[in-house]
Design a protein around this motif. Structure first.
Motif, PDB file in Angstrom:
ATOM      1  N   VAL A 104       0.979  -1.293   0.037  1.00  0.00           N
ATOM      2  CA  VAL A 104       0.083   0.060  -0.072  1.00  0.00           C
ATOM      3  C   VAL A 104       0.974   1.133   0.112  1.00  0.00           C
ATOM      4  O   VAL A 104       1.911   1.550   0.720  1.00  0.00           O
ATOM      5  CB  VAL A 104      -0.891   0.112   1.212  1.00  0.00           C
ATOM      6  N   LEU A 105       0.538   2.366  -0.964  1.00  0.00           N
ATOM      7  CA  LEU A 105       1.295   3.321  -1.032  1.00  0.00           C
ATOM      8  C   LEU A 105       0.046   4.546  -0.553  1.00  0.00           C
ATOM      9  O   LEU A 105      -0.990   4.780  -1.283  1.00  0.00           O
ATOM     10  CB  LEU A 105       1.641   4.023  -2.265  1.00  0.00           C
ATOM     11  N   LEU A 106       0.557   5.247   0.502  1.00  0.00           N
ATOM     12  CA  LEU A 106      -0.361   6.384   1.053  1.00  0.00           C
ATOM     13  C   LEU A 106       0.331   7.689   1.028  1.00  0.00           C
ATOM     14  O   LEU A 106       1.449   7.736   1.356  1.00  0.00           O
ATOM     15  CB  LEU A 106      -0.707   6.194   2.637  1.00  0.00           C
ATOM     16  N   THR A 120      -1.259  -5.534  -7.648  1.00  0.00           N
ATOM     17  CA  THR A 120      -0.184  -5.738  -6.741  1.00  0.00           C
ATOM     18  C   THR A 120      -0.012  -4.549  -5.726  1.00  0.00           C
ATOM     19  O   THR A 120       0.490  -4.867  -4.607  1.00  0.00           O
ATOM     20  CB  THR A 120       0.909  -6.149  -7.539  1.00  0.00           C
ATOM     21  N   LEU A 121      -0.389  -3.362  -6.004  1.00  0.00           N
ATOM     22  CA  LEU A 121      -0.310  -2.262  -5.274  1.00  0.00           C
ATOM     23  C   LEU A 121      -1.587  -1.354  -5.221  1.00  0.00           C
ATOM     24  O   LEU A 121      -2.014  -0.909  -5.992  1.00  0.00           O
ATOM     25  CB  LEU A 121       0.848  -1.374  -5.631  1.00  0.00           C
ATOM     26  N   TRP A 122      -1.867  -1.046  -3.913  1.00  0.00           N
ATOM     27  CA  TRP A 122      -2.978  -0.097  -3.531  1.00  0.00           C
ATOM     28  C   TRP A 122      -2.088   1.225  -3.452  1.00  0.00           C
ATOM     29  O   TRP A 122      -1.460   1.410  -2.856  1.00  0.00           O
ATOM     30  CB  TRP A 122      -3.544  -0.492  -2.079  1.00  0.00           C
ATOM     31  N   ALA A 146      -5.607  -9.501   3.405  1.00  0.00           N
ATOM     32  CA  ALA A 146      -6.316  -8.802   2.396  1.00  0.00           C
ATOM     33  C   ALA A 146      -6.389  -7.395   2.729  1.00  0.00           C
ATOM     34  O   ALA A 146      -6.912  -7.106   3.965  1.00  0.00           O
ATOM     35  CB  ALA A 146      -7.695  -9.497   1.969  1.00  0.00           C
ATOM     36  N   VAL A 147      -6.446  -6.321   1.691  1.00  0.00           N
ATOM     37  CA  VAL A 147      -6.220  -5.219   1.709  1.00  0.00           C
ATOM     38  C   VAL A 147      -7.689  -4.576   1.119  1.00  0.00           C
ATOM     39  O   VAL A 147      -7.728  -5.031   0.116  1.00  0.00           O
ATOM     40  CB  VAL A 147      -5.178  -4.382   1.518  1.00  0.00           C
TER      41      VAL A 147
END
Length: 158
Positions: A104-106, A120-122, A146-147
């Motif tokens: 995850v990128l925020l 693959t990336l949120w 799980a995201v």
């Protein structure tokens, strides 16, 4: 686990308090602008863990501009985004997240909510909690590894 993601509060601690009351998170991540607001939220809810990074308006605040966390086996890269020039494009931040092996990128900084998942990336920008008319926040839900990321409006109770 519900994690509340806030950014760009710009003095509107009341909006962040409403978000906590609205969503009942187990943790808060604040992406900068203004770290002192996150510190005030931490004082108001001492049982609620608050993790923060400084933004471009957090003059004199110490701390790394990027932070890699692991929560329930999920790797999260949090940043304000100004050091990766996200107003031009989020790609430098996305590349950094991939280099860190993040799930995850925020990031914040743009005040524009965004949720994207490429398999693959949120990638999530929660928008601006400090917006006077439509404050927003992010919800990061982790269940059994799980995201799910979503952006929500903060109810102002009008």
């Amino acid at each position: 686990m519900e994690i509340l993601v806030l950014s760009d509060s710009h003095g509107r601690v009341d909006h962040m308090v409403r978000a906590v009351e609205q969503f009942h998170p187990r943790q808060v991540l604040h992406l900068g602008d203004c770290v002192r607001d996150a510190q005030a939220l931490e004082r108001q809810f001492p049982q609620l863990p608050v993790t923060m990074v400084p933004g471009n308006c957090d003059w004199g605040q110490t701390g790394e501009p990027e932070r890699l966390l692991e929560i329930e086996g999920v790797r999260i890269l949090m940043m304000h985004g100004h050091t990766r020039h996200v107003k031009s494009s989020p790609m430098a931040a996305v590349y950094a997240a991939r280099e860190y092996g993040a799930d995850v990128l925020l990031f914040g900084h743009t005040h524009v909510p965004l949720v994207d998942y490429d398999g693959t990336l949120w990638v999530m920008n929660p928008g601006a909690a400090g917006d006077y008319t439509r404050p927003t926040c992010g919800l990061l839900t982790i269940r059994k590894g799980a995201v799910i990321c979503s952006v929500q409006n903060i109810s102002l109770g009008r």
